[in-house]
Design an enzyme around this catalytic site. Structure first.
Site, PDB file in Angstrom:
ATOM      1  N   TYR A   1     -15.180  18.507 -15.073  1.00 25.82           N
ATOM      2  CA  TYR A   1     -15.660  17.007 -15.082  1.00 25.82           C
ATOM      3  C   TYR A   1     -16.610  16.971 -14.129  1.00 25.82           C
ATOM      4  O   TYR A   1     -16.582  17.280 -12.827  1.00 25.82           O
ATOM      5  CB  TYR A   1     -14.475  16.166 -14.917  1.00 25.82           C
ATOM      6  CG  TYR A   1     -14.814  14.552 -14.833  1.00 25.82           C
ATOM      7  CD1 TYR A   1     -15.327  14.019 -16.072  1.00 25.82           C
ATOM      8  CD2 TYR A   1     -14.717  14.178 -13.720  1.00 25.82           C
ATOM      9  CE1 TYR A   1     -15.619  12.580 -15.751  1.00 25.82           C
ATOM     10  CE2 TYR A   1     -14.803  12.895 -13.592  1.00 25.82           C
ATOM     11  CZ  TYR A   1     -15.542  12.163 -14.368  1.00 25.82           C
ATOM     12  OH  TYR A   1     -15.805  10.744 -14.370  1.00 25.82           O
TER      13      TYR A   1
ATOM     14  N   ASP B   1      -6.277  19.572 -14.331  1.00 22.52           N
ATOM     15  CA  ASP B   1      -6.460  18.284 -14.787  1.00 22.52           C
ATOM     16  C   ASP B   1      -6.102  18.227 -16.403  1.00 22.52           C
ATOM     17  O   ASP B   1      -6.809  18.749 -17.169  1.00 22.52           O
ATOM     18  CB  ASP B   1      -8.008  18.008 -14.625  1.00 22.52           C
ATOM     19  CG  ASP B   1      -8.589  16.756 -15.021  1.00 22.52           C
ATOM     20  OD1 ASP B   1      -7.783  16.042 -15.716  1.00 22.52           O
ATOM     21  OD2 ASP B   1      -9.555  16.301 -14.415  1.00 22.52           O
TER      22      ASP B   1
ATOM     23  N   ARG C   1       0.839  -1.118  -0.038  1.00 22.47           N
ATOM     24  CA  ARG C   1      -0.048  -0.162   0.224  1.00 22.47           C
ATOM     25  C   ARG C   1       0.924   1.267   0.185  1.00 22.47           C
ATOM     26  O   ARG C   1       0.602   2.474  -0.573  1.00 22.47           O
ATOM     27  CB  ARG C   1      -0.882   0.051   1.358  1.00 22.47           C
ATOM     28  CG  ARG C   1      -1.452   1.380   1.536  1.00 22.47           C
ATOM     29  CD  ARG C   1      -2.862   1.507   2.332  1.00 22.47           C
ATOM     30  NE  ARG C   1      -2.566   0.599   3.476  1.00 22.47           N
ATOM     31  CZ  ARG C   1      -1.677   0.968   4.753  1.00 22.47           C
ATOM     32  NH1 ARG C   1      -1.371   2.039   4.902  1.00 22.47           N
ATOM     33  NH2 ARG C   1      -1.849   0.097   5.562  1.00 22.47           N
TER      34      ARG C   1
ATOM     35  N   LYS D   1      -7.658   7.232 -19.225  1.00 21.22           N
ATOM     36  CA  LYS D   1      -8.121   7.610 -20.522  1.00 21.22           C
ATOM     37  C   LYS D   1      -6.742   7.306 -21.383  1.00 21.22           C
ATOM     38  O   LYS D   1      -6.398   6.440 -21.834  1.00 21.22           O
ATOM     39  CB  LYS D   1      -8.444   9.294 -20.439  1.00 21.22           C
ATOM     40  CG  LYS D   1      -9.503   9.394 -19.214  1.00 21.22           C
ATOM     41  CD  LYS D   1     -10.666   8.672 -19.565  1.00 21.22           C
ATOM     42  CE  LYS D   1     -11.741   8.651 -18.082  1.00 21.22           C
ATOM     43  NZ  LYS D   1     -11.925   9.788 -17.555  1.00 21.22           N
TER      44      LYS D   1
HETATM   45  C1  LIG Z   1     -12.573  10.520 -16.493  1.00 17.79           C
HETATM   46  C2  LIG Z   1     -12.079  11.823 -15.989  1.00 17.79           C
HETATM   47  C3  LIG Z   1     -11.838  12.009 -14.546  1.00 17.79           C
HETATM   48  C4  LIG Z   1     -12.079  10.990 -13.722  1.00 17.79           C
HETATM   49  O1  LIG Z   1     -11.393   9.785 -13.497  1.00 17.79           O
HETATM   50  P1  LIG Z   1     -11.684   8.397 -13.090  1.00 17.79           P
HETATM   51  O2  LIG Z   1     -10.413   7.651 -13.408  1.00 17.79           O
HETATM   52  O3  LIG Z   1     -12.891   7.986 -14.201  1.00 17.79           O
HETATM   53  O4  LIG Z   1     -11.803   8.539 -11.928  1.00 17.79           O
HETATM   54  C5  LIG Z   1     -11.355  13.318 -14.230  1.00 17.79           C
HETATM   55  N1  LIG Z   1     -10.993  14.321 -15.020  1.00 17.79           N
HETATM   56  C6  LIG Z   1     -11.395  13.947 -16.284  1.00 17.79           C
HETATM   57  C7  LIG Z   1     -11.183  15.273 -17.338  1.00 17.79           C
HETATM   58  C8  LIG Z   1     -11.761  12.835 -16.972  1.00 17.79           C
HETATM   59  O5  LIG Z   1     -12.043  12.925 -18.142  1.00 17.79           O
END
Ligand SMILES: *Cc1c(COP(=O)(O)O)cnc(C)c1O
Length: 377
Positions: A104, A176, A48, A201
């Site tokens: 988001y 982000d 962890r 992503k």
């Molecule tokens: C998908 C996404 C998130 C969240 O990520 P998860 O892996 O689904 O928890 C945060 N910010 C953006 C811009 C995203 O596309």
């Protein structure tokens, strides 16, 4: 200086010193041996807290976002949302956050439903307008959260400008960078203090592993809090999650230009189509963020959205008729996805009802265009 392409292709990895294995082994061990003095000679204690696959991934992400001059550090999480939540948790109750009004939806839910009761006060603003952001600054503002390109309207925020406002306010600027990936945009080089990713992503890139990361320009006080929360909360990725994400990153620099080229072709096709009311893609010269995107991104990305003439019904119908595109949420994988966004965001969504969001994959663009063409009718 090593170029990002080289860093990605080699995944910052040398053959395993114990076995010569060229691909990295997966270390499933949850615990690591102490020596006779009770020390941990190889640095690992308990999975962890840290493990070899996670530390390889964190090292690679730090290099990709921060360059190989050193200094940047990264912490990997079980999801992008866990990474995002950790940044908010690293603040203190009573702190004020400025976030984009179209961030988001999961990030907005964290701020509204989890961190508002915890004591964070958030002002949501149109971040494409720097004056609005300046006016929102309060004496207790500790964080300006940027997300660019934004979801789902592809709005572009000037990262350097946000970093400047944050700095003069004594606040952090966190970006982000999920939609651009470090191949197209490096917020740390524009003055941001930290970057957050959903590695689910483009970094993972194959729609088969959920993950997230926080990358910091330096091992700052706030980053040390991020590390503490990562360790004591334990929202960490498994060794196999880290291995899959690392494996995806090896081709990031080859995938991103193909995503961008395909998205550009699809955007131009949609723009000329009589049944399309609007196309949102920063690569189009008419897009309001085109110039800023051109300055801070090396290309315009693989995401776009469009509005269908005829409203919600017409948009749903187009989504129901696609054959090659998959109707699904998420983005950044090899397969193209299409999604009616307002219906997944729920009743509070401000997303236009006639909007479809598209993650343009790596198929041949002519096939994608033919599919959208027949779906639009
Ligand atoms: C998908 C996404 C998130 C969240 O990520 P998860 O892996 O689904 O928890 C945060 N910010 C953006 C811009 C995203 O596309």
């Amino acid at each position: 200086m090593m170029r990002p392409e080289t860093i990605a292709a080699q995944a910052a990895h040398r053959p395993d010193s114990a076995t010569g294995a060229v691909a990295p082994p997966i270390y499933l061990s949850t615990t690591f041996e102490r020596d006779g003095d009770g020390e941990y000679p190889l640095g690992f204690v308990y999975s962890r807290s840290d493990n070899p696959n996670r530390s390889s991934l964190e090292h690679l992400l730090a290099l990709l976002e921060g360059g190989d001059e050193g200094g940047a550090v990264a912490a990997a999480f079980a999801s992008g949302s866990a990474a995002t939540a950790t940044v908010f948790q690293a603040l203190a109750p009573g702190d004020h956050v400025i976030a984009p009004d179209d961030c988001y939806h999961g990030t907005a839910r964290l701020l509204r439903e989890v961190f508002a009761p915890w004591g964070l006060d958030t002002t949501f603003v149109d971040m494409t307008d720097a004056d609005t952001v300046r006016q929102a600054v309060r004496p207790n503002t500790r964080l300006i959260w940027a997300e660019t390109p934004s979801n789902p309207l592809l709005k572009i925020t000037d990262i350097a400008e946000m970093a400047g406002i944050a700095q003069s306010a004594g606040a952090l600027c966190v970006c982000d960078n999920t939609w651009a990936s470090p191949m197209l945009q490096r917020p740390l080089s524009l003055g941001a203090d930290m970057v957050v990713h959903s590695t689910t992503k483009y970094l993972g890139g194959h729609e088969d592993v959920t993950g997230g990361a926080v990358v910091s320009a330096e091992d700052s006080e706030v980053f040390r809090r991020v590390r503490l929360i990562q360790n004591v909360y334990g929202a960490v990725p498994s060794p196999f999650d880290c291995w899959l994400t690392l494996r995806g990153i090896r081709t990031l620099h080859v995938r991103m230009p193909a995503h961008c080229a395909n998205a550009g072709r699809v955007a131009r096709f949609l723009q000329d189509h009589p049944k399309v009311a609007a196309v949102h893609y920063p690569g189009l010269p008419e897009h309001p963020g085109h110039d800023v995107a051109g300055q801070q991104m090396s290309d315009y990305g693989g995401m776009l959205s469009f509005q269908v003439a005829g409203g919600r019904e017409a948009a749903m119908e187009v989504a129901s008729r696609v054959r090659l595109f998959v109707r699904a949420t998420s983005l950044g994988g090899t397969q193209s996805l299409i999604e009616h966004r307002a219906s997944i965001e729920g009743p509070h969504s401000e997303t236009p009802d006639d909007l479809l969001r598209v993650s343009v994959g790596l198929e041949h663009p002519d096939d994608l265009i033919a599919d959208l063409g027949q779906a639009l009718g």
